[in-house]
Design a protein around this motif. Structure first.
Motif, PDB file in Angstrom:
ATOM      1  N   SER A  80      62.960  71.030  39.935  1.00 44.91           N
ATOM      2  CA  SER A  80      64.218  70.518  39.271  1.00 44.91           C
ATOM      3  C   SER A  80      64.294  68.912  39.448  1.00 44.91           C
ATOM      4  O   SER A  80      64.721  68.449  38.686  1.00 44.91           O
ATOM      5  N   ALA A  81      63.795  68.593  40.668  1.00 42.84           N
ATOM      6  CA  ALA A  81      63.584  67.083  40.831  1.00 42.84           C
ATOM      7  C   ALA A  81      62.667  66.560  39.842  1.00 42.84           C
ATOM      8  O   ALA A  81      62.945  65.179  39.389  1.00 42.84           O
ATOM      9  N   VAL A  82      61.830  67.181  39.803  1.00 44.88           N
ATOM     10  CA  VAL A  82      60.639  66.624  38.903  1.00 44.88           C
ATOM     11  C   VAL A  82      61.438  66.588  37.321  1.00 44.88           C
ATOM     12  O   VAL A  82      61.113  65.388  36.560  1.00 44.88           O
ATOM     13  N   ALA A  83      61.961  67.474  36.950  1.00 41.75           N
ATOM     14  CA  ALA A  83      62.736  67.632  35.629  1.00 41.75           C
ATOM     15  C   ALA A  83      63.597  66.288  35.436  1.00 41.75           C
ATOM     16  O   ALA A  83      63.735  65.726  34.494  1.00 41.75           O
ATOM     17  N   ALA A 135      69.662  64.252  50.079  1.00 45.64           N
ATOM     18  CA  ALA A 135      69.661  63.403  51.041  1.00 45.64           C
ATOM     19  C   ALA A 135      69.905  61.965  50.955  1.00 45.64           C
ATOM     20  O   ALA A 135      70.317  61.195  51.689  1.00 45.64           O
ATOM     21  N   ALA A 136      69.411  61.370  49.728  1.00 45.39           N
ATOM     22  CA  ALA A 136      69.673  60.225  49.280  1.00 45.39           C
ATOM     23  C   ALA A 136      71.027  59.799  49.305  1.00 45.39           C
ATOM     24  O   ALA A 136      71.314  58.531  49.783  1.00 45.39           O
ATOM     25  N   TYR A 137      72.004  60.452  48.819  1.00 42.64           N
ATOM     26  CA  TYR A 137      73.237  60.023  48.887  1.00 42.64           C
ATOM     27  C   TYR A 137      73.680  59.860  50.521  1.00 42.64           C
ATOM     28  O   TYR A 137      74.426  58.810  50.706  1.00 42.64           O
ATOM     29  N   ARG A 138      73.311  60.925  51.360  1.00 41.11           N
ATOM     30  CA  ARG A 138      73.630  60.799  52.586  1.00 41.11           C
ATOM     31  C   ARG A 138      73.221  59.435  53.522  1.00 41.11           C
ATOM     32  O   ARG A 138      74.068  58.883  54.078  1.00 41.11           O
ATOM     33  N   ILE A 139      72.125  59.217  52.956  1.00 40.47           N
ATOM     34  CA  ILE A 139      71.230  58.128  53.648  1.00 40.47           C
ATOM     35  C   ILE A 139      71.933  56.741  53.063  1.00 40.47           C
ATOM     36  O   ILE A 139      72.308  55.761  54.007  1.00 40.47           O
ATOM     37  N   GLN A 183      76.520  61.152  44.471  1.00 35.37           N
ATOM     38  CA  GLN A 183      76.452  62.449  44.829  1.00 35.37           C
ATOM     39  C   GLN A 183      76.265  63.319  43.692  1.00 35.37           C
ATOM     40  O   GLN A 183      77.083  63.245  42.922  1.00 35.37           O
ATOM     41  N   GLY A 184      75.200  64.331  43.574  1.00 36.50           N
ATOM     42  CA  GLY A 184      75.139  65.070  42.594  1.00 36.50           C
ATOM     43  C   GLY A 184      74.070  64.688  41.589  1.00 36.50           C
ATOM     44  O   GLY A 184      73.441  65.323  40.723  1.00 36.50           O
ATOM     45  N   ASP A 185      73.893  63.369  41.478  1.00 37.24           N
ATOM     46  CA  ASP A 185      72.957  62.960  40.598  1.00 37.24           C
ATOM     47  C   ASP A 185      72.092  61.757  41.288  1.00 37.24           C
ATOM     48  O   ASP A 185      71.814  60.456  41.117  1.00 37.24           O
ATOM     49  N   VAL A 218      66.097  56.887  39.924  1.00 33.00           N
ATOM     50  CA  VAL A 218      65.022  56.893  38.858  1.00 33.00           C
ATOM     51  C   VAL A 218      65.562  55.850  38.011  1.00 33.00           C
ATOM     52  O   VAL A 218      64.978  54.943  37.372  1.00 33.00           O
ATOM     53  N   THR A 219      67.091  55.722  37.615  1.00 31.63           N
ATOM     54  CA  THR A 219      67.602  54.978  36.741  1.00 31.63           C
ATOM     55  C   THR A 219      67.602  53.370  37.291  1.00 31.63           C
ATOM     56  O   THR A 219      67.384  52.367  36.560  1.00 31.63           O
ATOM     57  N   HIS A 220      67.516  53.182  38.672  1.00 26.79           N
ATOM     58  CA  HIS A 220      67.363  51.876  39.379  1.00 26.79           C
ATOM     59  C   HIS A 220      65.893  51.549  38.935  1.00 26.79           C
ATOM     60  O   HIS A 220      65.824  50.261  38.704  1.00 26.79           O
ATOM     61  N   GLU A 221      64.910  52.362  38.903  1.00 23.83           N
ATOM     62  CA  GLU A 221      63.561  51.884  38.748  1.00 23.83           C
ATOM     63  C   GLU A 221      63.322  51.396  37.149  1.00 23.83           C
ATOM     64  O   GLU A 221      62.573  50.611  37.021  1.00 23.83           O
ATOM     65  N   MET A 222      64.127  52.278  36.337  1.00 24.85           N
ATOM     66  CA  MET A 222      63.723  52.031  35.134  1.00 24.85           C
ATOM     67  C   MET A 222      64.718  50.811  34.717  1.00 24.85           C
ATOM     68  O   MET A 222      64.443  49.945  33.779  1.00 24.85           O
TER      69      MET A 222
END
Length: 307
Positions: free
Chosen positions: A101-104, A155-159, A212-214, A220-224
């Motif tokens: 799901s993360a890859v997708a 975990a990314a949102y929490r961090i 959170q949730g996205d 990936v949007t940041h990297e784009m």
């Protein structure tokens, strides 16, 4: 280099001290005024925290399982996802990633932004073991998505948000406590400087723009944003603040003004690092549409998206 392999007993010497500062800066931490001893102490703390920060909670496990069960029922595989990625990337490699799901979500985000802004195909879209503190990386031809965030996006949102807020307040309290008992003038000066930096960090509500949730889509949007900046204006890894002209100057001027008028606090602490990260963070907010940008920053992003 992973922080695990750094021995506290070997921290003497300029080269090793420079390594400590480099590791912290790579994690997006401002090291100005930080003594070598304090830098190594922080490296050790971050090293111990890293595995805990990305560990899946029971709620994370349930959420990930639910998303992947849905993909499995539809017959989605790594190979089918990589084929989809090749719409906008000449090569794709997500072998060995169990969280499909993360890859997708990573691939969908790249495809959506590439189509919307008419970007050239990437040479490569892939998973990558990245340095600690780095969730993803990119330039105009390549996007790397870190294995840690692919394993547990939640975990990314929490961090980046919750932990950032908690740690900033804890740092202020710890420094104030140490300052109350310090008698050496040099130590007092150092602590006062660190307290000032901590209070500055406290003006931000987050370290990175991650919703959170996205979480995957946010990162990936940041990297784009970096891909767009590089393909349209050629300023990834370039000294934007030196002799910038044209649209690059529009970005640099907006970045500097945002730091002066306080709009930067509405973006993120990471956006304050430099003009490149400022654009990527502002683009994330603009593209995802979860909140409003300050008007001048929104105008800058729209101008930078025009060819």
């Amino acid at each position: 280099m992973a922080w695990d392999y750094l021995d506290e007993d070997k921290k003497g010497g300029g080269n090793r001290n420079a390594l400590a500062y480099g590791l912290l800066q790579g994690a997006g931490i401002n090291t100005a005024g930080l003594s070598p001893g304090d830098a190594w102490e922080l490296v050790s703390q971050l090293n111990l925290m890293e595995s805990k920060r990305w560990k899946r909670t029971e709620e994370d496990k349930r959420d990930i399982k639910k998303k992947n069960d849905d993909l499995n029922q539809r017959g989605v595989t790594t190979e089918s996802l990589e084929r989809d990625a090749r719409k906008h990337a000449n090569k794709a490699d997500f072998r060995g990633v169990s969280n499909l799901s993360a890859v997708a979500e990573s691939i969908d985000t790249v495809n959506d932004i590439s189509e919307k802004y008419s970007l050239r195909n990437l040479d490569m879209l892939r998973k990558r073991n990245l340095s600690r503190g780095t969730m993803a990386s990119a330039n105009g031809t390549l996007v790397n998505v870190g294995t840690r965030i692919l394993r547990n996006p939640n975990a990314a949102y929490r961090i980046c948000v919750r932990d950032f807020q908690d740690q900033t307040q804890q740092s202020i309290a710890d420094i104030q406590q140490r300052l109350s008992t310090a008698t050496d003038p040099k130590i007092q000066t150092s602590l006062q400087q660190r307290l000032q930096r901590a209070k500055e960090d406290a003006k931000y509500s987050r370290h990175n723009v991650v919703y959170q949730g996205d979480e995957i889509k946010s990162v990936v949007t940041h990297e784009m944003g970096h891909v767009i900046a590089d393909q349209l204006h050629g300023f990834v890894n370039s000294p934007l603040s030196r002799g910038a002209s044209g649209k690059n100057k529009i970005l640099v001027d907006c970045f500097e003004e945002s730091k002066r008028n306080g709009d930067i606090y509405k973006i993120s602490a990471y956006a304050a690092q430099d003009a490149d990260e400022f654009f990527a963070e502002a683009f994330t907010i603009y593209h995802m549409g979860r909140e409003k940008l300050p008007p001048k920053i929104e105008s800058m992003v729209k101008e930078m998206l025009r060819r």
